[in-house]
Write a protein that holds these residues in place. Structure first.
Motif, mmCIF file in Angstrom:
data_model
loop_
_atom_site.group_PDB
_atom_site.id
_atom_site.type_symbol
_atom_site.label_atom_id
_atom_site.label_comp_id
_atom_site.label_asym_id
_atom_site.label_seq_id
_atom_site.Cartn_x
_atom_site.Cartn_y
_atom_site.Cartn_z
ATOM 1 N N SER A 268 0.823 -1.218 0.000
ATOM 2 C CA SER A 268 0.000 0.000 0.000
ATOM 3 C C SER A 268 0.855 1.265 0.000
ATOM 4 O O SER A 268 0.304 2.373 0.153
ATOM 5 C CB SER A 268 -0.919 0.007 1.228
ATOM 6 O OG SER A 268 -1.741 -1.141 1.250
ATOM 7 N N HIS A 269 2.175 1.104 -0.113
ATOM 8 C CA HIS A 269 3.118 2.236 -0.159
ATOM 9 C C HIS A 269 3.062 3.072 1.119
ATOM 10 O O HIS A 269 3.227 4.298 1.077
ATOM 11 C CB HIS A 269 2.847 3.124 -1.383
ATOM 12 C CG HIS A 269 2.827 2.375 -2.682
ATOM 13 N ND1 HIS A 269 3.964 1.869 -3.264
ATOM 14 C CD2 HIS A 269 1.793 2.014 -3.493
ATOM 15 C CE1 HIS A 269 3.641 1.246 -4.392
ATOM 16 N NE2 HIS A 269 2.335 1.315 -4.548
ATOM 17 N N ASP A 270 2.835 2.423 2.241
ATOM 18 C CA ASP A 270 2.795 3.108 3.533
ATOM 19 C C ASP A 270 4.089 2.794 4.284
ATOM 20 O O ASP A 270 4.156 1.862 5.085
ATOM 21 C CB ASP A 270 1.578 2.640 4.336
ATOM 22 C CG ASP A 270 1.338 3.501 5.574
ATOM 23 O OD1 ASP A 270 2.281 4.206 5.988
ATOM 24 O OD2 ASP A 270 0.221 3.456 6.121
ATOM 25 N N GLN A 271 5.137 3.591 4.017
ATOM 26 C CA GLN A 271 6.440 3.311 4.597
ATOM 27 C C GLN A 271 6.456 3.553 6.097
ATOM 28 O O GLN A 271 7.146 2.853 6.849
ATOM 29 C CB GLN A 271 7.516 4.163 3.919
ATOM 30 C CG GLN A 271 8.941 3.797 4.320
ATOM 31 C CD GLN A 271 9.967 4.333 3.349
ATOM 32 O OE1 GLN A 271 9.751 4.288 2.150
ATOM 33 N NE2 GLN A 271 11.084 4.820 3.866
ATOM 34 N N GLY A 272 5.690 4.514 6.571
ATOM 35 C CA GLY A 272 5.636 4.782 8.002
ATOM 36 C C GLY A 272 5.068 3.604 8.769
ATOM 37 O O GLY A 272 5.601 3.200 9.816
ATOM 38 N N ALA A 273 3.981 3.015 8.253
ATOM 39 C CA ALA A 273 3.387 1.847 8.902
ATOM 40 C C ALA A 273 4.326 0.649 8.832
ATOM 41 O O ALA A 273 4.387 -0.162 9.761
ATOM 42 C CB ALA A 273 2.043 1.510 8.252
ATOM 43 N N THR A 274 5.073 0.538 7.730
ATOM 44 C CA THR A 274 6.054 -0.544 7.603
ATOM 45 C C THR A 274 7.120 -0.432 8.691
ATOM 46 O O THR A 274 7.463 -1.416 9.353
ATOM 47 C CB THR A 274 6.724 -0.503 6.222
ATOM 48 O OG1 THR A 274 5.724 -0.607 5.197
ATOM 49 C CG2 THR A 274 7.714 -1.650 6.062
ATOM 50 N N ARG A 275 7.632 0.793 8.883
ATOM 51 C CA ARG A 275 8.639 1.006 9.926
ATOM 52 C C ARG A 275 8.093 0.674 11.307
ATOM 53 O O ARG A 275 8.769 0.038 12.113
ATOM 54 C CB ARG A 275 9.130 2.467 9.891
ATOM 55 C CG ARG A 275 10.075 2.799 8.759
ATOM 56 C CD ARG A 275 10.801 4.100 9.036
ATOM 57 N NE ARG A 275 9.859 5.215 9.020
ATOM 58 C CZ ARG A 275 9.638 5.995 7.950
ATOM 59 N NH1 ARG A 275 10.300 5.768 6.828
ATOM 60 N NH2 ARG A 275 8.778 6.982 8.011
ATOM 61 N N ARG A 276 6.874 1.110 11.579
ATOM 62 C CA ARG A 276 6.282 0.842 12.892
ATOM 63 C C ARG A 276 6.098 -0.649 13.125
ATOM 64 O O ARG A 276 6.332 -1.149 14.237
ATOM 65 C CB ARG A 276 4.936 1.558 13.021
ATOM 66 C CG ARG A 276 5.062 3.056 13.255
ATOM 67 C CD ARG A 276 3.742 3.661 13.679
ATOM 68 N NE ARG A 276 2.719 3.523 12.648
ATOM 69 C CZ ARG A 276 2.554 4.358 11.638
ATOM 70 N NH1 ARG A 276 3.357 5.419 11.516
ATOM 71 N NH2 ARG A 276 1.603 4.174 10.756
ATOM 72 N N SER A 277 5.677 -1.378 12.084
ATOM 73 C CA SER A 277 5.474 -2.827 12.228
ATOM 74 C C SER A 277 6.793 -3.541 12.525
ATOM 75 O O SER A 277 6.853 -4.434 13.376
ATOM 76 C CB SER A 277 4.838 -3.407 10.955
ATOM 77 O OG SER A 277 3.524 -2.920 10.781
#
Length: 492
Positions: A268-277
């Motif tokens: 989904s191109h959500d890099q912030g959520a990727t980092r948080r996960s």
């Protein structure tokens, strides 16, 4: 810890190594992100087609490997256990057990594909249960079949090998009904022209290598340990299994739950959520496995004694296994971090990075072990593997932090610092409790040992909990809140 168990451990190392690398490792790194992408963008029908193609491809490829392995088992065993030829009958027994257990590979490869599909569908309990079924079946067959082996002309250890083979079947059988309830229907079709199948197969190569370091290092240990005398292979295997228990309970479970979420966020191109996960997974893993590391190092001897020391397992075996466990435990955090970080690179489409790191790790481990085995014997093999695991984890963390423009390093480091302090206090409490209870409850009876060890662990966990609360370790407080909510009566 004698010749028969040495032979079994070496024989099982072959299909188990290929399983860890080719089946389970590749499933995590290559299949799950691709299957998740199909679910997210094209729906279940497309995902089921990919699932059937992958399952049939695994059956074909592993089937060929099994047949080749059975035919050339003598040469295969000779490559890494040539020293067994010096013990009458030990080499031949290892070859026989290798042939007996090789088909395990096919069953567990398909089980790994089922596990990947269920995890992508947010079904975690049944896949997590399937490895336990392997253990249950192996133990049951050992208890039931050992008395009958001599009557059919087989060594007693063959009962354990048969149990291991049937355990692979059980891992698949326990997941199949859950997958059918989700709508999956097996079809004996295999379309090599399918782009997604080719993508999975292409990723499986680097995926296998990227997750290979730990297992190849353990394999190297097995090869070198065959020259360290009778029992060395078994001591290392028992110790590694005990060390790996926290990884199986926490490291693998956290990685399994984290990877589909990371794949969805990245798709989904959500890099912030990727980092948080990623940061959440690492912090939670540290909260669980740093205390486990300290506990295993401090209580290695009483743990090994309670679990193993009776009948043919002597006090000398306990001391040797406990020493290996302490050195293996040093790398526990490294093993767990790799379980989380390595598959992330494949979800991000960066397959070359973990491959390069894995190759460097294997080379480092081989060099360390060749030196340390001469200085410390079999214990040096455990220490070398742990140092290599920590190197692997550190380098992957550094590169992943660069790739994602940060993985909330300050938050993870802060959590790590607080967790280390709490774990150190826990370790001191464990040492004190073990010493005090040894004086209060003397004796070598099994019940007395279990009471002493249980009380020691209970006191240590009490100190850990108090320290975590005082230090405001978020992962601990969130876990307590979750458990409290689930135990509270009424609607949740």
């Amino acid at each position: 810890a004698g010749s028969a168990m040495d032979a079994y451990n070496v024989a099982f190392r072959v299909p188990n190594l290929v399983r860890d690398l080719f089946a389970e490792g590749a499933m995590s790194s290559a299949f799950v992100p691709t299957f998740t992408r199909h679910l997210t963008t094209d729906g279940k029908a497309s995902a089921w087609r990919l699932g059937n193609n992958v399952i049939n491809g695994l059956i074909l490829i592993t089937g060929i490997l099994v047949v080749v392995g059975i035919v050339f088992a003598d040469s295969l065993v000779g490559l890494f256990a040539a020293a067994y030829r010096d013990v009458p009958g030990k080499f031949e027994l290892t070859v026989f057990l290798t042939r007996l257990m090789l088909p395990f590979l096919t069953f567990v490869a398909v089980a790994a594909a089922c596990m990947g599909m269920l995890n992508a569908l947010h079904r975690f309990f049944i896949p997590a249960l399937s490895p336990a079924m392997f253990n249950v079946v192996t133990i049951t067959c050992t208890l039931v079949l050992v008395p009958f082996m001599p009557s059919v002309g087989l060594p007693a250890i063959a009962a354990v090998a048969i149990g291991s083979l049937l355990g692979g079947v059980a891992q698949l059988a326990v997941q199949w009904p859950a997958l059918r309830r989700e709508g999956f229907r097996y079809r004996p079709t295999l379309d090599w022209r399918d782009d997604s199948l080719r993508r999975v197969l292409v990723l499986m190569g680097p995926g296998t290598l990227g997750l290979a370091a730990t297992q190849i290092n353990v394999f190297v240990n097995t090869v070198l340990a065959t020259g360290e005398g009778t029992g060395a292979v078994s001591w290392l295997n028992y110790a590694f299994r005990l060390m790996y228990l926290p990884i199986g309970l926490f490291g693998v479970s956290i990685a399994t739950a984290t990877l589909p979420a990371i794949s969805r966020h990245w798709a989904s191109h959500d890099q912030g959520a990727t980092r948080r996960s990623v940061a959440d997974g690492l912090s939670l893993m540290l909260m669980l496995n740093v205390p486990a590391t300290v506990g295993l190092m401090v209580l290695a001897t009483p743990i090994v004694r309670v679990i193993f020391e009776r009948s043919a397992f002597t006090p000398a075996d306990t001391a040797a296994t406990a020493a290996a466990l302490q050195f293996y435990s040093i790398g526990l955090i490294g093993y767990s971090v790799v379980r989380i970080t390595s598959p992330v690179f494949y979800a991000l489409g960066q397959s070359r990075t973990p491959v390069a790191v894995s190759v460097a790790t294997v080379l480092l481990n081989a060099a360390l072990n060749l030196v340390l085995v001469r200085v410390m014997g079999y214990r040096g093999l455990a220490l070398g593997t742990s140092i290599a695991a920590l190197f692997n984890a550190t380098l992957l963390m550094f590169l992943l932090n660069r790739r994602l423009d940060g993985i909330e390093v300050l938050r993870v480091a802060g959590a790590m610092a607080r967790i280390v302090v709490a774990s150190a206090l826990m370790g001191g409490a464990a040492m004190a409790a073990d010493s005090i209870l040894g004086a209060w409850l003397p004796g070598s009876g099994l019940v007395v040992q279990i009471v002493r060890l249980s009380a020691t662990i209970g006191a240590a966990l009490g100190v850990l909990s108090a320290a975590a609360y005082v230090l405001k370790i978020r992962e601990f407080l969130d876990g307590v809140a979750l458990v409290t909510r689930r135990l509270r009566p009424g609607p949740r």
